[in-house]
Write a protein that holds these residues in place. Structure first.
Motif, PDB file in Angstrom:
ATOM      1  N   PHE A   1       5.952  -5.899 -10.957  1.00 27.18           N
ATOM      2  CA  PHE A   1       7.301  -5.702 -11.488  1.00 27.18           C
ATOM      3  C   PHE A   1       8.329  -5.314 -10.418  1.00 27.18           C
ATOM      4  N   PHE A   2       7.892  -4.681  -9.330  1.00 28.75           N
ATOM      5  CA  PHE A   2       8.865  -4.184  -8.341  1.00 28.75           C
ATOM      6  C   PHE A   2       8.499  -4.561  -6.910  1.00 28.75           C
ATOM      7  N   GLY A   3       7.545  -5.465  -6.732  1.00 28.61           N
ATOM      8  CA  GLY A   3       7.027  -5.760  -5.405  1.00 28.61           C
ATOM      9  C   GLY A   3       8.065  -6.227  -4.397  1.00 28.61           C
ATOM     10  N   LYS A   4       8.981  -7.089  -4.813  1.00 29.75           N
ATOM     11  CA  LYS A   4       9.964  -7.648  -3.883  1.00 29.75           C
ATOM     12  C   LYS A   4      10.834  -6.563  -3.267  1.00 29.75           C
ATOM     13  N   GLY A   5      11.371  -5.672  -4.101  1.00 25.08           N
ATOM     14  CA  GLY A   5      12.212  -4.603  -3.592  1.00 25.08           C
ATOM     15  C   GLY A   5      11.431  -3.608  -2.755  1.00 25.08           C
ATOM     16  N   ILE A   6      10.170  -3.350  -3.146  1.00 22.26           N
ATOM     17  CA  ILE A   6       9.338  -2.399  -2.415  1.00 22.26           C
ATOM     18  C   ILE A   6       9.056  -2.907  -1.005  1.00 22.26           C
ATOM     19  N   LEU A   7       8.647  -4.149  -0.891  1.00 20.98           N
ATOM     20  CA  LEU A   7       8.349  -4.728   0.423  1.00 20.98           C
ATOM     21  C   LEU A   7       9.588  -4.766   1.306  1.00 20.98           C
ATOM     22  N   LYS A   8      10.736  -5.018   0.710  1.00 21.09           N
ATOM     23  CA  LYS A   8      11.981  -5.053   1.473  1.00 21.09           C
ATOM     24  C   LYS A   8      12.307  -3.684   2.056  1.00 21.09           C
TER      25      LYS A   8
ATOM     26  N   ASN B   1      13.416   5.159  -1.923  1.00 20.48           N
ATOM     27  CA  ASN B   1      13.679   5.332  -3.342  1.00 20.48           C
ATOM     28  C   ASN B   1      12.399   5.719  -4.081  1.00 20.48           C
ATOM     29  N   VAL B   2      12.552   6.120  -5.319  1.00 25.20           N
ATOM     30  CA  VAL B   2      11.447   6.651  -6.109  1.00 25.20           C
ATOM     31  C   VAL B   2      10.333   5.627  -6.298  1.00 25.20           C
TER      32      VAL B   2
ATOM     33  N   SER C   1       6.446   5.950  -4.803  1.00 28.42           N
ATOM     34  CA  SER C   1       5.419   6.040  -5.851  1.00 28.42           C
ATOM     35  C   SER C   1       4.367   4.961  -5.654  1.00 28.42           C
ATOM     36  N   THR C   2       4.821   3.746  -5.338  1.00 29.91           N
ATOM     37  CA  THR C   2       3.901   2.630  -5.152  1.00 29.91           C
ATOM     38  C   THR C   2       2.983   2.857  -3.958  1.00 29.91           C
ATOM     39  N   MET C   3       3.529   3.360  -2.863  1.00 29.56           N
ATOM     40  CA  MET C   3       2.702   3.590  -1.686  1.00 29.56           C
ATOM     41  C   MET C   3       1.701   4.703  -1.924  1.00 29.56           C
ATOM     42  N   GLN C   4       2.089   5.714  -2.670  1.00 31.31           N
ATOM     43  CA  GLN C   4       1.152   6.785  -3.005  1.00 31.31           C
ATOM     44  C   GLN C   4      -0.005   6.244  -3.844  1.00 31.31           C
ATOM     45  N   VAL C   5       0.319   5.420  -4.823  1.00 29.62           N
ATOM     46  CA  VAL C   5      -0.706   4.827  -5.682  1.00 29.62           C
ATOM     47  C   VAL C   5      -1.592   3.874  -4.874  1.00 29.62           C
TER      48      VAL C   5
END
Length: 313
Positions: A53-60, A175-176, A180-184
């Motif tokens: 759901f949020f991969g594109k923004g996270i990788l950027k 950002n949150v 959060s994604t990297m922690q998981v």
């Protein structure tokens, strides 16, 4: 500002409720699945949800921040969940909840060292009273004991404190959702390695349907939603404030464990519950009141501005 502080505090309280439920139902999952595979499946599913759901923004965003922005908090998260879940397999959910909540004592000192924040002695009495309440809650009429499970849960409280403080620091540049994604993701990697090394004979066909339902809850609610709630709260209140409110987790754990697992509280346990809730409410209200007051510099600026406006008239 006061209402905003209460809003963020409410997010942490919701997170504590989610964790309380998670501590109790995890014991059900352990009837047919081992601890490390439980964590690997939980964090793997949660990591996949975040990326889908949020991969594109996270990788950027990851391209624009250094590794140390998110790595320390993520390592602490991985260590927290590994020690906590192994502890749940070795002792009661109530005892685990008690020791993890001791992070409230470690966070202020870590804030002083890592965030260079002044240590406020005025918050210490309430924190100590919370510990008294936690002991009353978890000793359960004299059955409280200390073994390897409790030792791992205590270690979990130290790493939990580190995850809060390093998380607050990392959120200054990320950002949150990304942090959060990297922690998981790191928790998933560490859990998978532990599962492959320590539990190589796991048979997925032996997992009961009830355990799969628990894993889905742990992944979507107790990981994706709970991590987001915690990191979002850290953008508005300090890690010390978050740790104080998280002390309500054992209260929720005890209540839900009573319903689901039959772990019954004694009278002194109920007294501990009252102490904990009272201290958290008082502390949260005091913090929100302090935050609502302008800092001395802000007050001076307001007075000066008002004076200049009056002179101009």
């Amino acid at each position: 500002m006061k209402n905003k502080t209460l809003l963020y505090g409410g997010m942490v309280a919701m997170q504590a409720l989610i964790y309380g439920m998670g501590n109790a139902v995890t014991k059900i999952a352990y009837e047919s699945i081992t601890p490390f595979w439980s964590m690997a499946l939980r964090f793997g599913l949660a990591f996949a949800v975040f990326l889908i759901f949020f991969g594109k923004g996270i990788l950027k965003q990851l391209k624009d921040v250094p590794l140390m922005t998110w790595l320390p908090s993520s390592l602490c998260v991985a260590a927290t969940y590994i020690t906590c879940n192994v502890a749940l397999d070795m002792t009661t959910a109530t005892n685990v909840g008690f020791f993890i909540s001791l992070s409230v004592l470690f966070v202020p000192f870590m804030e002083t060292i890592i965030l260079k924040r002044k240590f406020r002695l005025k918050y210490l009495p309430a924190q100590l009273m919370v510990i008294v309440g936690l002991y009353f809650l978890c000793c359960n009429g004299g059955s409280f004991s200390f073994g390897w499970g409790e030792a791992l849960a205590l270690l979990s409280s130290v790493t939990m404190a580190g995850s809060l403080v390093f998380g607050e620091k990392g959120l200054q540049d990320m950002n949150v959702m990304t942090i959060s994604t990297m922690q998981v993701g790191l928790a998933f990697g560490a859990s998978l390695i532990g599962a492959l090394v320590l539990e190589p004979n796991f048979n997925v066909m032996s997992v009961e349907p009830s355990a799969w339902m628990v894993l889905i809850y742990l992944a979507v609610i107790s990981t994706c939603l709970a991590f987001w709630l915690q990191n979002k709260a850290l953008t508005g209140i300090s890690s010390t404030q978050v740790s104080v409110i998280l002390c309500s987790e054992p209260v929720f754990t005890a209540a839900i464990s009573w319903v689901i697992l039959g772990e019954i509280l004694s009278g002194i346990g109920l007294l501990g519950t009252v102490i904990i809730i009272g201290c958290i409410v008082a502390e949260t209200w005091a913090i929100s009141t302090v935050n609502a007051e302008p800092e001395p510099e802000e007050a001076c600026e307001s007075i000066t501005s008002a004076f200049l406006e009056e002179e101009a008239v």
